[in-house]
Structures are given as structure tokens and as C-alpha cells.
Design a protein around this motif. Sequence first.
Motif, PDB file in Angstrom:
ATOM      1  N   GLY A  10      16.850 -15.389  26.729  1.00  0.00           N
ATOM      2  CA  GLY A  10      15.940 -15.669  25.856  1.00  0.00           C
ATOM      3  C   GLY A  10      15.080 -14.570  25.053  1.00  0.00           C
ATOM      4  O   GLY A  10      14.801 -15.156  23.610  1.00  0.00           O
ATOM      5  N   LEU A  11      14.376 -13.862  25.363  1.00  0.00           N
ATOM      6  CA  LEU A  11      14.045 -13.190  24.923  1.00  0.00           C
ATOM      7  C   LEU A  11      14.358 -12.150  23.588  1.00  0.00           C
ATOM      8  O   LEU A  11      14.247 -12.218  23.145  1.00  0.00           O
ATOM      9  N   LEU A  12      15.629 -11.615  23.996  1.00  0.00           N
ATOM     10  CA  LEU A  12      16.378 -10.985  23.680  1.00  0.00           C
ATOM     11  C   LEU A  12      16.409 -12.021  22.408  1.00  0.00           C
ATOM     12  O   LEU A  12      17.008 -11.582  21.110  1.00  0.00           O
ATOM     13  N   GLU A  13      17.105 -12.847  22.236  1.00  0.00           N
ATOM     14  CA  GLU A  13      17.416 -14.185  21.443  1.00  0.00           C
ATOM     15  C   GLU A  13      16.843 -13.613  20.279  1.00  0.00           C
ATOM     16  O   GLU A  13      17.008 -14.004  18.977  1.00  0.00           O
ATOM     17  N   THR A  14      14.914 -13.501  21.137  1.00  0.00           N
ATOM     18  CA  THR A  14      13.860 -14.017  19.622  1.00  0.00           C
ATOM     19  C   THR A  14      14.350 -12.572  19.210  1.00  0.00           C
ATOM     20  O   THR A  14      14.306 -12.385  17.594  1.00  0.00           O
ATOM     21  N   ALA A  37      22.531  -5.353  18.736  1.00  0.00           N
ATOM     22  CA  ALA A  37      21.772  -4.510  20.055  1.00  0.00           C
ATOM     23  C   ALA A  37      21.723  -6.507  21.090  1.00  0.00           C
ATOM     24  O   ALA A  37      22.048  -6.370  21.656  1.00  0.00           O
ATOM     25  N   PHE A  38      20.511  -6.295  20.061  1.00  0.00           N
ATOM     26  CA  PHE A  38      19.677  -7.427  20.741  1.00  0.00           C
ATOM     27  C   PHE A  38      20.931  -8.783  20.914  1.00  0.00           C
ATOM     28  O   PHE A  38      21.013  -9.562  21.793  1.00  0.00           O
ATOM     29  N   GLY A  44      25.300 -11.445  26.518  1.00  0.00           N
ATOM     30  CA  GLY A  44      25.852 -10.643  28.110  1.00  0.00           C
ATOM     31  C   GLY A  44      25.328 -11.554  28.500  1.00  0.00           C
ATOM     32  O   GLY A  44      25.646 -11.771  30.240  1.00  0.00           O
ATOM     33  N   LEU A  45      23.892 -11.376  28.943  1.00  0.00           N
ATOM     34  CA  LEU A  45      23.000 -11.734  30.313  1.00  0.00           C
ATOM     35  C   LEU A  45      22.903 -13.316  30.144  1.00  0.00           C
ATOM     36  O   LEU A  45      22.853 -13.844  31.641  1.00  0.00           O
ATOM     37  N   LEU A  46      23.415 -14.145  29.408  1.00  0.00           N
ATOM     38  CA  LEU A  46      23.515 -15.707  29.561  1.00  0.00           C
ATOM     39  C   LEU A  46      24.978 -15.771  30.328  1.00  0.00           C
ATOM     40  O   LEU A  46      24.610 -16.735  31.158  1.00  0.00           O
ATOM     41  N   THR A  47      25.910 -14.928  29.310  1.00  0.00           N
ATOM     42  CA  THR A  47      26.764 -15.217  30.339  1.00  0.00           C
ATOM     43  C   THR A  47      27.212 -14.711  32.030  1.00  0.00           C
ATOM     44  O   THR A  47      28.052 -16.150  32.443  1.00  0.00           O
ATOM     45  N   LEU A  48      26.546 -13.969  32.209  1.00  0.00           N
ATOM     46  CA  LEU A  48      26.421 -13.350  33.290  1.00  0.00           C
ATOM     47  C   LEU A  48      25.368 -14.713  34.769  1.00  0.00           C
ATOM     48  O   LEU A  48      25.783 -15.118  35.225  1.00  0.00           O
ATOM     49  N   SER A  49      24.900 -15.025  34.408  1.00  0.00           N
ATOM     50  CA  SER A  49      23.504 -15.982  34.310  1.00  0.00           C
ATOM     51  C   SER A  49      24.518 -17.104  34.895  1.00  0.00           C
ATOM     52  O   SER A  49      24.223 -18.050  35.708  1.00  0.00           O
ATOM     53  N   ALA A  60      19.351 -24.531  27.831  1.00  0.00           N
ATOM     54  CA  ALA A  60      17.968 -25.403  27.363  1.00  0.00           C
ATOM     55  C   ALA A  60      17.080 -23.658  27.529  1.00  0.00           C
ATOM     56  O   ALA A  60      16.214 -23.835  26.301  1.00  0.00           O
ATOM     57  N   VAL A  61      16.894 -23.628  28.898  1.00  0.00           N
ATOM     58  CA  VAL A  61      15.803 -23.009  28.173  1.00  0.00           C
ATOM     59  C   VAL A  61      15.997 -21.175  27.491  1.00  0.00           C
ATOM     60  O   VAL A  61      15.252 -21.228  27.409  1.00  0.00           O
ATOM     61  N   TRP A  62      17.006 -21.391  27.770  1.00  0.00           N
ATOM     62  CA  TRP A  62      17.572 -19.298  26.854  1.00  0.00           C
ATOM     63  C   TRP A  62      17.307 -20.627  24.752  1.00  0.00           C
ATOM     64  O   TRP A  62      16.011 -19.050  24.365  1.00  0.00           O
ATOM     65  N   THR A  63      17.275 -20.874  24.867  1.00  0.00           N
ATOM     66  CA  THR A  63      17.159 -21.858  23.450  1.00  0.00           C
ATOM     67  C   THR A  63      15.763 -22.021  23.275  1.00  0.00           C
ATOM     68  O   THR A  63      15.192 -21.929  21.781  1.00  0.00           O
ATOM     69  N   GLY A  64      15.543 -22.425  23.976  1.00  0.00           N
ATOM     70  CA  GLY A  64      14.250 -23.011  23.900  1.00  0.00           C
ATOM     71  C   GLY A  64      13.189 -21.522  23.890  1.00  0.00           C
ATOM     72  O   GLY A  64      12.075 -21.826  22.906  1.00  0.00           O
ATOM     73  N   ILE A  65      13.475 -20.327  25.060  1.00  0.00           N
ATOM     74  CA  ILE A  65      12.196 -19.364  24.401  1.00  0.00           C
ATOM     75  C   ILE A  65      13.175 -18.606  23.400  1.00  0.00           C
ATOM     76  O   ILE A  65      11.721 -17.803  22.900  1.00  0.00           O
ATOM     77  N   GLY A  66      13.874 -18.594  22.486  1.00  0.00           N
ATOM     78  CA  GLY A  66      14.870 -18.408  21.383  1.00  0.00           C
ATOM     79  C   GLY A  66      13.579 -18.476  20.620  1.00  0.00           C
ATOM     80  O   GLY A  66      13.024 -18.186  19.424  1.00  0.00           O
TER      81      GLY A  66
END
Length: 107
Positions: A10-14, A37-38, A44-49, A60-66
Amino acid sequence: MAWLLVIIAGLLETGFAVCLKLSHGFTNIWPTVGFAAFALGSFGLLTLSLKTLEVGPAYAVWTGIGAGGTAIVGMIWLGEAVSVLKLVSIALVLTGVVGLQLSGSAH
């Protein structure tokens, strides 16, 4: 561990959203490289999770943080307007993400 990956993603999405703006339509090379790169790191990390987490709460967490992170970076470093409504809206997004996580069976 999987939730830590989602938070970092999520931070990388930002990062990729901000670099996308700074790339000016992929015409500035370094923000374009940063975007790539981001984005690769984030997806990649979302896919692993998602190997162990439910997709709804994790996404939801990924997009919310982003979304929240991008709005905050925009206000702090990119000179975007700050308003009470914008800050309350960010808080509501994050509250909804937490609520979705707490209501799920991913504990």
C-alpha cells in the motif's frame, strides 16, 4: 507476515501514484522509472500476500493505504488543497478498511 506485505504494498502504491503524477504523462524519465519500480513492487507484494489472505480485506487495505497516503502526500508535498472535508474523508476510508478487516474471517 502477509499483512505486513499488504501494508508495504500500500505504501508502494502511494509511491507509484505520486510518481505517475510527476512523470507528466511518462515524459519525465526518473519519475517514470520510479512509477514502474513502485508499481512492480506493490503488485508483487500484494500478489504474495494473496496466497494466504482473503482478497476482499487485503485489497481494501492496499487501496485504502494507497488512496489515503496519496492524498496526504499530495497535500504535504505537492501543494494540493487541504480541507476539513478531505481529512475527514481520508479518515472515513481508513475507518472503513479497518471495519472490513475486523468483520472478516481472516483472523
